[in-house]
Design an enzyme around this catalytic site. Structure first.
Site, short mmCIF file in Angstrom:
data_model
loop_
_atom_site.label_atom_id
_atom_site.label_comp_id
_atom_site.label_asym_id
_atom_site.label_seq_id
_atom_site.Cartn_x
_atom_site.Cartn_y
_atom_site.Cartn_z
CG ASP A 154 -7.54 -1.97 2.21
OD1 ASP A 154 -7.06 -2.57 1.23
OD2 ASP A 154 -7.55 -2.43 3.36
CG ASP A 198 -4.35 -3.69 -1.02
OD1 ASP A 198 -3.36 -3.60 -0.27
OD2 ASP A 198 -5.41 -4.23 -0.67
CD GLU A 199 -3.88 -0.99 3.77
OE1 GLU A 199 -3.71 -0.19 4.70
OE2 GLU A 199 -3.63 -2.20 3.84
MG LIG Z 1 -6.89 -4.63 0.79
#
Ligand SMILES: [Mg+2]
Length: 353
Positions: free
Chosen positions: A16, A114-115
């Site tokens: 993340d 973003d993960e």
């Molecule tokens: Mg994040």
């Protein structure tokens, strides 16, 4: 111990990026470093209408959080640097980061820009090795993109994500299989994905206890939880024990096209809401009329910022604007009837097949 029957240990990594959008802005604008940065909308002297998308840790010190009205963020910290969302840039960086991550396993599931989950099962032989892999990934991402991320490693997706939360920011955390159940025992029940405030309140009532921990909820049997919550109940039974059987699977990038409208003032004026909605449907339809679609979603944000979606799927095909409107208007009307709250934002999107 005989090893011949030993099954391969599941090892899942969750990556993340730290405060992603705001961190990219810091990278692009070194002069922002050390100052509170809020990415989201124009605050217009505290009268702006959008929400905070992401903010850096300096902004969080003032109490600013993602999802908060931008006007509120402005009141908390008027001197912060407020920036619009530069999605094209963030998408480009996201692609670059995942290109790096992909090299660590062919099995990767992206959850958002973003993960992602990466399945290391079979690729690494132990958690020790998995930690090294995670450290390498963090290092390479930083060297190539000058961005920090956090990584969690554990025996399944849920636990890997929890480990990652514990690692944030800019850290790595390993939760081995034997540590899993114990590690989450003292966490709030809302740590379990799917348990939101409503489910928590229900559990509170059943347990006659405020803010119950996961260990408190272990008294419920599988059938009790199924009685309370239906199919989800059984899932909760396992998740409360650190067990999550969902596989890491690379989903085809779900493409959707949509549009939202934030009203100048929160409203329950049905006529106006429907008029705006009709326009949104028309706008979206004009963008996708040559494409096959197989589902639609209606979004509603109430005055208290509670945001709900309703969706339906249908066979993939090209559809007329009238079809989309007819299918979606009933969903919109449900939002108006199911609550007395005023409406702040509505949205409409379709899924490209
Ligand atoms: Mg994040």
């Amino acid at each position: 111990m005989g090893n011949s029957k030993k099954k391969k240990e599941n090892i899942i990594l969750h990556i993340d990026m730290d405060y992603f959008f705001a961190q990219i802005e810091e990278r692009e604008n070194p002069q922002f470093k050390g100052k509170p940065v809020v990415v989201g909308a124009d605050p217009k002297e505290g009268k702006g209408r959008g929400v905070v998308s992401t903010c850096n840790y300096e902004a969080r010190k003032f109490g600013i959080k993602s999802g908060m009205p931008i006007s509120r963020a402005y009141k908390l910290c008027p001197q912060a640097i407020f920036l619009p969302v530069n999605m094209q840039l963030y998408k480009r960086v996201s692609r670059a980061v995942f290109q790096i991550a992909q090299k660590f396993s062919s099995k990767m599931e992206r959850v958002s820009l973003d993960e992602a989950y990466i399945d290391l099962t079979g690729r690494v032989g132990s958690y020790k090795e998995a930690r090294r892999e995670g450290e390498d990934l963090r290092k390479i991402v930083f060297e190539k993109e000058r961005l920090t991320c956090s990584i969690g490693v554990s025996k399944n997706k849920m636990m890997a994500k929890i480990a990652c939360e514990l690692a944030k920011p800019d850290g790595i955390r390993i939760i081995t299989p034997v540590q899993a159940a114990k590690t989450i025992a003292s966490m709030k029940v809302e740590t379990i994905p799917g348990i939101g405030p409503k489910t928590r309140q229900f559990i509170e009532k059943k347990l006659k206890k405020k803010d119950p921990q996961i260990r408190d909820a272990l008294v419920f049997s599988k059938s009790e939880l199924a009685d309370f919550f239906g199919k989800r109940g059984e899932e909760f039974y396992y998740k409360l024990r650190g067990i999550d059987k969902s596989p890491v699977e690379e989903k085809k990038e779900a493409k959707s096209v949509g549009k939202e409208h934030t009203f100048q003032k929160d409203t329950r004026d049905a006529k106006m809401i429907i008029k705006v909605f009709k326009r949104l449907v028309g706008d979206v339809h004009s963008q996708v009329k040559d494409k096959k679609i197989n589902g639609l979603t209606v979004v509603c944000r109430y005055e208290d910022f509670e945001t709900h979606t309703k969706q339906i799927s249908f066979d993939a095909g090209k559809y007329t604007e009238e079809f989309l409107y007819k299918k979606s208007i009933s969903l919109l009307l449900k939002f108006l009837t199911q609550s007395n709250k005023k409406i702040r934002l509505i949205g409409f999107r379709v899924k490209i097949a």
